[in-house]
Write a protein that holds these residues in place. Structure first.
Motif, short mmCIF file in Angstrom:
data_model
loop_
_atom_site.label_atom_id
_atom_site.label_comp_id
_atom_site.label_asym_id
_atom_site.label_seq_id
_atom_site.Cartn_x
_atom_site.Cartn_y
_atom_site.Cartn_z
N SER A 1 0.63 -1.17 -0.09
CA SER A 1 0.13 0.01 -0.12
C SER A 1 0.80 1.19 0.01
N PRO A 2 0.28 2.31 -0.80
CA PRO A 2 1.31 3.51 -0.60
C PRO A 2 1.45 4.05 0.71
N GLU A 3 2.43 4.75 1.01
CA GLU A 3 2.66 5.54 2.33
C GLU A 3 2.49 6.81 2.23
N ILE A 4 1.17 7.24 2.69
CA ILE A 4 0.67 8.66 2.61
C ILE A 4 0.53 9.55 3.85
N ARG A 5 1.58 10.49 3.69
CA ARG A 5 1.57 11.26 4.97
C ARG A 5 1.12 12.85 4.62
N HIS A 6 0.12 13.28 5.40
CA HIS A 6 -0.22 14.63 5.58
C HIS A 6 0.91 15.54 6.08
N VAL A 7 1.17 16.50 5.38
CA VAL A 7 2.06 17.63 6.04
C VAL A 7 1.52 18.98 6.13
N GLN A 8 2.04 19.66 6.86
CA GLN A 8 1.64 21.10 7.25
C GLN A 8 2.88 21.98 6.57
N MET A 9 2.53 22.81 5.63
CA MET A 9 3.43 23.71 4.93
C MET A 9 3.81 24.89 5.84
N LEU A 10 5.08 25.00 5.92
CA LEU A 10 5.65 26.01 6.56
C LEU A 10 6.09 27.13 5.67
N ALA A 11 6.55 26.87 4.56
CA ALA A 11 6.95 27.93 3.68
C ALA A 11 6.97 27.38 2.29
N ALA A 12 6.95 28.22 1.27
CA ALA A 12 7.16 27.51 -0.20
C ALA A 12 7.34 28.70 -1.09
N LYS A 13 8.01 28.49 -2.08
CA LYS A 13 8.48 29.08 -3.25
C LYS A 13 7.74 28.48 -4.49
N LEU A 14 6.80 29.31 -5.06
CA LEU A 14 6.12 28.80 -6.22
C LEU A 14 6.44 29.76 -7.33
N PRO A 15 6.16 29.12 -8.68
CA PRO A 15 6.23 30.07 -9.83
C PRO A 15 5.09 31.21 -9.93
N GLY A 16 5.29 32.06 -10.36
CA GLY A 16 4.14 32.94 -10.59
C GLY A 16 4.61 34.33 -10.37
#
Length: 100
Positions: free
Chosen positions: A85-100
């Motif tokens: 079975s896939p190992e799926i973890r929910h994560v809380q995002m602390l920071a991100a750099k996204l295009p745009g």
């Protein structure tokens, strides 16, 4: 802004490595059709191990993704394509750099 994400690890069944790679790469168009999926990545870790990382603006978008076509298709073929079975973890995002 992204607040939550999913990190999944998939282990291909013997002889199914390239089929898993193709399946995951082919899911890009489905991810592009999910307005709540801010970022979506699929990657290969080693010959038999693959990963997915998805980022969402809120919990509702994450749940919509889990109830959507990608997850449904993957779980529908998991017994055929994956060694476990896939190992799926929910994560809380602390920071991100996204295009745009």
């Amino acid at each position: 802004m992204v607040t939550v994400g999913l990190l999944a690890t998939l282990h291909a069944a013997p002889g199914k490595e390239e089929e898993v790679a193709s399946f995951l790469a082919g899911a890009l168009s489905l991810a592009e059709g999910e307005p709540g999926t801010v970022a979506w990545f699929c990657f290969r870790i080693d010959e038999t191990t693959f990963g997915l990382f998805d980022a969402f603006g809120d919990e509702a978008a994450l749940q919509a993704h889990l109830n959507g076509d990608i997850a449904g298709s993957l779980m529908g073929r998991a017994g055929e394509l994956l060694a476990k079975s896939p190992e799926i973890r929910h994560v809380q995002m602390l920071a991100a750099k996204l295009p745009g």
